[in-house]
Every structure is written in C-alpha cells, then in structure tokens.
Scaffold this active site. Structure first.
Site, mmCIF file in Angstrom:
data_model
loop_
_atom_site.group_PDB
_atom_site.id
_atom_site.type_symbol
_atom_site.label_atom_id
_atom_site.label_comp_id
_atom_site.label_asym_id
_atom_site.label_seq_id
_atom_site.Cartn_x
_atom_site.Cartn_y
_atom_site.Cartn_z
ATOM 1 C CG LEU A 151 -1.390 -42.049 15.460
ATOM 2 C CD1 LEU A 151 -0.905 -41.820 14.034
ATOM 3 C CD2 LEU A 151 -0.760 -43.305 16.042
ATOM 4 C CG HIS A 152 -5.530 -37.356 13.653
ATOM 5 N ND1 HIS A 152 -4.352 -36.652 13.778
ATOM 6 C CD2 HIS A 152 -6.180 -36.797 12.595
ATOM 7 C CE1 HIS A 152 -4.289 -35.711 12.850
ATOM 8 N NE2 HIS A 152 -5.385 -35.782 12.109
ATOM 9 C CG PHE A 153 -5.783 -43.585 11.296
ATOM 10 C CD1 PHE A 153 -5.095 -43.977 10.165
ATOM 11 C CD2 PHE A 153 -5.262 -43.912 12.550
ATOM 12 C CE1 PHE A 153 -3.902 -44.677 10.262
ATOM 13 C CE2 PHE A 153 -4.067 -44.603 12.658
ATOM 14 C CZ PHE A 153 -3.384 -44.991 11.511
#
Length: 438
Positions: free
Chosen positions: A246-248
């Site tokens: 999970l990453h933005f």
C-alpha cells in the site's frame, strides 16, 4: 461481477521506485538487515524525522509545544520539510536521473494537457509477470516491498498527533511499542519535482488496497502541504500500480491539471436524510469518465465517502485511479479499463508503441512521455485518443456511478467495509471552481 471476466496476464516492466527494487526478492525475509532498511530488523533501532499533524487538519505551520524541548523552530510541511528533504536526497545522488532537467511543455489546445519528456523513467527496468485481472491480491513478502528500502531513501514519519497539536521532531526513535509507522520515501524514478511515496503502517504489510484510515492519512498529507499544486495520487492494481504494498504517490507541479478545470454536473447533494455536506459531480467533456467528490462537514466525511467508493470498486474487481486535489478538498475517482483492453489486444499498436501506461497522473492530464518523437509531436488529439482508451463505456460507467453513490453514503459507525449496501449520504455544497450544470 467486475470488469474482468477471465484470467488475463500481460508482461509488465514496472518503473523502479527504489534503489533496492532490483535486488533478488527470493525467500529471505531478512533482506535489508545490516543495510539500514525500513523493515522490523533495522528501523526500530533507528531514528527518523517525525511530523505529527492535528487530527482535524489545522495550519500547515508547526507549533512549538511548551512541554517539548527537543523540537526545531516552526516549519512549513511542504517547503521546509518535504521538499527540503527531497532536495537533500537529490544532492546525495539517490535518484536515477535528474527530473528537473526533463523537458516539459503545455500542449496547445482547449484543455492544456501537460507533456513531459522523461526518457530515464523507463530505463533499467526488471521484467515481471504482473496480473491485471485482480484488483485485490495478497501481499507477498518475498517480492519487493517498502520494508526493503534503505533508510537513506526515507524522508520522515507522518503521524497523527496524540495531543491535538502539530509537532515536528528532526530526529525521533521508531519503537515497536508504538503503532506501525507511516513513512514518506522518495521515488527514485521521479515524475516531477518532490515526487514521494506515502507508505501507511509499513510494518502491517498492507497490500495495495484502500482502507478508510489510510485514505484519510493521504488526505491529511495533501492538507498539510497547503498548496494546490501539490497533489496526491493512487493507482489500484489493474490500473498501473506496480508494487503490491500500500502506497500513495505525490509531487509538486506548479500548473493546473486539465482535469481540475473541466466543468462538472452535480449528481448527488443538496437534500436528504443524512446530510454530511459531501457532494458528488460527474465530469463533463473529458476523455475519461469520472466523478469528483468535495465538501464535507468534516475531513472524515469527505474521506469516508471516497474511501467507501474505492472499497466498493476494489471488492468488485474494478480497477481505478484517484487524484487528491485542492489541498485535500476535491477528490477525483476514475474507474478504468486500459489494462484489460491491452491484454485483450484492443489497444492500437500506435498507442502501445509509446509505452505510456495511463495511470493517475496521465489521466489527470500530465502526460509522461518516454520517446523524443512522441514529445515533439504531442498534441491534444493524441492525449485525448490515449485517455479515451482508459475510459469505461457510457453504459458501464452509468451502472458503476450508481453503485458509487450508494457506497459513498454509508455511515461509518454501522458499516462493514465488505458490505457497502446502505443508502447514500446527501451532500450540500460545491467547491466554487467546479461549474454545476443542471
């Protein structure tokens, strides 16, 4: 049933986001030990800068609490912390190329699409077999993930304040007694100035899927930046995310994105039993069909409305991209189907030859081109042609739009993230720069 109806695979060559990504993942769970990595083996014994934000937003200039004597003077989150740290990593030679030397231009035409020539971004890639028919996939610790990144690529921790005030500590220990830390790291293959990745709860090994708390964290990052030219983006699996951790993404580009200027038609908001101030609009006259969320009596009202919509899409196997704009006050959501068309052989060879994967930045109007001839000949017609292949059909979008409206209206106190079946909330107002046509 989602967009994908059968198993599809395409050869992918994902962009390298870390200097440790090309290491052999293998089965060694201790990769990074002895190298100052971001895993549990090294990070808990280390220190990183710490930025704590007020839960309800607050100013982007840090206050100095009376009971903390080890803090630096007030800092600007964007200019003094994020961009200063990013430039420090540039001086240290951690990036694969100097993105500030990449040519950029505004393409003539009605929309003002932005074209960038970034030849370095597609070099030195490692081939991999990447599934495009599953938006939700299990986390695989044997593949590259952000715990394998070296600490020199980490800029700071980004945490919610525990006492309702904004704090900055230039050096703070990371202990296992605290919750899993949120880490901001550089993207070593940057698209633009200040290109970083926000990795929520890094020790929780979350796959690339939206949850409410992580999405709220991303909105707070945009809010703390307090600059409309700093945007935060998200790509789901199947919509050109290349790492299942999970990453933005976020970067700074001082020019309006085309999607931020298009007119909108209000489809939801103004009256209803549950009025939380969130409004939903449909984009008009744009090559990719999408919706824009804005308003909200509280930050969480807006955040949960979008997160619930994303949860619905990913649980129904529909790829999507998200752009957090306007300092977190306006959020665009784009269901898309380009990877499916690509796997089925429905994308023209002309577009495939450009090697452009239309993810959140391209969909928003920032076209990252990898060949000189494409940059030289870039036109509004080309941008429109590429992005039109991303968009769902009018009929399919109509159905998904109705589902999004239902999903975005759930009350957090009673909802199950897997259910998403109760009636929508009703928003009431619109950001002034979004034209409402009724």
């Amino acid at each position: 049933m989602g967009i994908f109806e059968r198993t599809l695979t395409i050869k992918r060559v994902p962009t390298v986001v870390s200097n440790y990504q090309e290491e052999d993942g293998g089965s060694d769970n201790t990769l990074g030990c002895g190298r100052n990595c971001l895993g549990k083996c090294c990070l808990p014994a280390s220190k990183l800068p710490l930025y704590e934000f007020k839960k309800d937003g607050g100013d982007a200039t840090v206050e100095r609490p009376a009971n903390r004597t080890d803090e630096s003077p007030p800092v600007s989150f964007l200019n003094d912390l994020l961009l200063t740290q990013w430039e420090d990593r540039m001086r240290r030679g951690l990036f694969r190329y100097d993105v500030t030397l990449c040519e950029t231009k505004i393409i003539p035409g009605r929309y003002g699409f932005i074209a960038q020539l970034n030849e370095g971004r597609h070099l030195k890639k490692r081939p991999t077999e990447f599934r495009v028919d599953q938006v939700l996939q299990q986390f695989d610790e044997n593949k590259f993930n952000f715990t394998k990144v070296g600490q020199e690529e980490a800029l700071f921790r980004f945490e919610e304040s525990r006492n309702g005030k904004t704090h900055y500590l230039p050096s703070a220990p990371v202990t296992l007694e605290l919750k899993s830390p949120n880490i901001v790291v550089i993207n070593v293959s940057p698209i633009e100035y200040g290109h970083v990745l926000l990795v929520p709860r890094i020790f929780d090994y979350l796959p690339q899927r939206i949850d409410r708390e992580s999405f709220l964290l991303a909105i707070h990052m945009a809010k703390e930046a307090a600059d409309p030219f700093f945007r935060v983006g998200y790509n789901s699996l199947g919509a050109f995310a290349t790492i299942n951790h999970l990453h933005f993404q976020a970067y700074y580009l001082r020019v309006p994105f085309p999607v931020e200027k298009v007119p909108c038609y209000k489809i939801y908001g103004g009256n209803g039993m549950s009025n939380n101030g969130v409004m939903v609009s449909e984009l008009l006259n744009y090559p990719v069909r999408g919706v824009a969320f804005e308003g909200g009596n509280k930050i969480r009202d807006l955040s949960d409305a979008v997160a619930n919509s994303c949860i619905y899409l990913q649980s129904h196997n529909i790829p999507f991209n998200v752009l957090i704009s306007g300092c977190g006050k306006r959020i665009f959501l784009f269901p898309q189907c380009y990877a499916e068309k690509q796997a089925l052989g429905e994308v023209s060879q002309e577009l495939l030859d450009t090697q452009v994967n239309p993810a959140v930045w391209e969909i928003s109007g920032h076209m990252v081109l990898k060949r000189k001839e494409d940059y030289k000949n870039a036109s509004e017609e080309y941008a429109w042609k590429l992005l039109a292949e991303v968009s769902l059909s009018e009929e399919r979008f109509k159905d998904i739009k109705a589902d999004i409206l239902h999903a975005s209206g759930l009350q957090q106190s009673t909802m199950d993230e897997a259910a998403l079946q109760v009636p929508q909330r009703t928003p009431q107002h619109l950001q002034k720069d979004c034209l409402v046509l009724q």
